[in-house]
Design an enzyme around this catalytic site. Structure first.
Site, PDB file in Angstrom:
ATOM      1  N   HIS A 165       7.175   5.674   1.525  1.00 23.28           N
ATOM      2  CA  HIS A 165       7.956   4.517   1.063  1.00 23.28           C
ATOM      3  C   HIS A 165       8.878   4.931  -0.085  1.00 23.28           C
ATOM      4  CE1 HIS A 165       4.204   2.326   2.575  1.00 23.28           C
ATOM      5  NE2 HIS A 165       5.167   1.810   3.301  1.00 23.28           N
ATOM      6  N   ALA A 167       0.873  -1.180   0.000  1.00 19.88           N
ATOM      7  CA  ALA A 167       0.000   0.000   0.000  1.00 19.88           C
ATOM      8  C   ALA A 167       0.914   1.236   0.000  1.00 19.88           C
ATOM      9  CB  ALA A 167      -0.957   0.009   1.188  1.00 19.88           C
TER      10      ALA A 167
HETATM   11  P1  AMP Z   1       5.371  -0.085   6.384  1.00 17.59           P
HETATM   12  O1  AMP Z   1       4.989  -0.466   5.003  1.00 17.59           O
HETATM   13  O2  AMP Z   1       4.371   0.762   7.086  1.00 17.59           O
HETATM   14  O3  AMP Z   1       5.856  -1.257   7.193  1.00 17.59           O
HETATM   15  O4  AMP Z   1       6.643   0.868   6.246  1.00 17.59           O
HETATM   16  C1  AMP Z   1       7.778   0.473   5.540  1.00 17.59           C
HETATM   17  C2  AMP Z   1       8.876   1.477   5.767  1.00 17.59           C
HETATM   18  O5  AMP Z   1       8.448   2.759   5.313  1.00 17.59           O
HETATM   19  C3  AMP Z   1       9.231   1.651   7.258  1.00 17.59           C
HETATM   20  O6  AMP Z   1      10.622   1.790   7.391  1.00 17.59           O
HETATM   21  C4  AMP Z   1       8.507   2.919   7.618  1.00 17.59           C
HETATM   22  O7  AMP Z   1       9.085   3.603   8.703  1.00 17.59           O
HETATM   23  C5  AMP Z   1       8.631   3.713   6.353  1.00 17.59           C
HETATM   24  N1  AMP Z   1       7.609   4.748   6.282  1.00 17.59           N
HETATM   25  C6  AMP Z   1       6.274   4.593   6.468  1.00 17.59           C
HETATM   26  N2  AMP Z   1       5.650   5.790   6.389  1.00 17.59           N
HETATM   27  C7  AMP Z   1       6.616   6.707   6.162  1.00 17.59           C
HETATM   28  C8  AMP Z   1       6.604   8.123   5.995  1.00 17.59           C
HETATM   29  N3  AMP Z   1       5.474   8.836   6.058  1.00 17.59           N
HETATM   30  N4  AMP Z   1       7.782   8.739   5.771  1.00 17.59           N
HETATM   31  C9  AMP Z   1       8.946   8.042   5.704  1.00 17.59           C
HETATM   32  N5  AMP Z   1       9.022   6.704   5.850  1.00 17.59           N
HETATM   33  C10 AMP Z   1       7.872   6.047   6.087  1.00 17.59           C
END
Ligand code: AMP
Length: 278
Positions: A36, A31
């Protein structure tokens, strides 16, 4: 862009890559959004090959409803990654990474996991560390990129890399936000336009702390609890003022850029987290 769903094929492909290539790894649960993509961009900048995983890791969910509701948009994600010059995607099924009935490994992160996500999502960090350790062993990247949005997770991953005695460098990337300040999150797709406006109040509260730092931690904490509780559409789960490195509660400000204020709150039943580093 190469897409793999089986770790055997992925490792075979990676073994054939020239040794001199720096591999950058960006783990995600899909998503995908601009948050990301900022990790992908950073990896592209610092490494020769960028590999992104898309995997909703079941062992890090302590709530089965949350897992079932987690957004999933693989085709859209793949198109976005291709457009943003990702080189390799690893999007496996659960059975490619976990044996039948396998549960999270027990890690010991000491006090670092004893506050915030560590207590409000029991077992969460064992699940995160279990999957990240698997990925690190399969992919063996030179660098791995994590968002500051999940600040406690970032510190846990740094501790994991130390425990694994790997040379993988953990790189943190600043939080990407909407124009109104709301931190980009896959969970935002579950919010209406007006919910998003409400949710932006979380970041406004963090900015209030930044702008009133001299009031001191005790007063700011009271102010924020009162502010957020006055908005009936937000349910505050926690606000913590912690040392950035140790993730331990602080009563007085540490040195500049060593303090983090972390909030978890529910808007329209969706659990959101955010933080600011001061
Ligand atoms: P997730 O898909 O939520 O597990 O996130 C995957 C990676 O993206 C993790 O390292 C999160 O910290 C990073 N991430 C999620 N949201 C953000 C954001 N708004 N800004 C920067 N990195 C993000």
């Amino acid at each position: 862009m190469k897409i793999f769903t089986a770790k055997k094929k992925l490792t075979h492909y990676l073994q054939k890559l020239e040794k001199k290539h720096l591999i950058g790894f960006v783990p995600t649960m899909g998503a995908l959004h601009e948050g990301h993509i900022s990790l992908i961009k950073e990896s592209n900048k610092e490494c020769d090959v960028t590999i992104c995983s898309i995997f909703i890791n079941p062992t890090q969910f302590n709530n089965s409803v949350d897992l079932a509701n987690y957004p999933n948009s693989l085709e859209k994600d793949l198109a976005l990654l291709k457009k943003r010059n990702c080189d390799i995607v690893y999007a496996p099924k659960v059975s490619d990474l976990y044996k039948k009935g396998e549960v999270a490994k027990n890690f010991s992160f000491g006090n670092m996991a004893n506050l915030m996500e560590g207590i409000h999502r029991p077992g969460h960090f064992n699940g995160v560390a279990t999957i990240i350790e698997k990925f690190f062993k399969i992919i063996k990247p030179s660098k791995a990129f994590f968002g500051e949005k999940d600040i406690q997770q970032l510190q846990i991953v740094k501790a994991l890399a130390k425990q694994m005695k790997t040379s993988i460098e953990i790189i943190n990337v600043p939080t990407k936000r909407d124009e109104n300040g709301l931190a980009k999150s896959s969970r935002n797709t579950l919010l209406s336009v007006s919910d998003k406006k409400t949710a932006s109040f979380i970041y406004s509260s963090l900015l209030y702390c930044r702008d009133n730092k001299t009031k001191g931690i005790k007063t700011l904490k009271e102010d924020i609890i009162e502010l957020i509780n006055s908005n009936k559409n937000i349910k505050l789960e926690y606000i913590e003022f912690v040392n950035l490195e140790t993730m331990q509660r602080i009563e007085d400000w540490e040195e500049e850029n060593n303090n983090a204020i972390c909030i978890a709150a529910y808007v329209a039943g969706v659990r959101l987290i955010d933080n600011i580093i001061l």
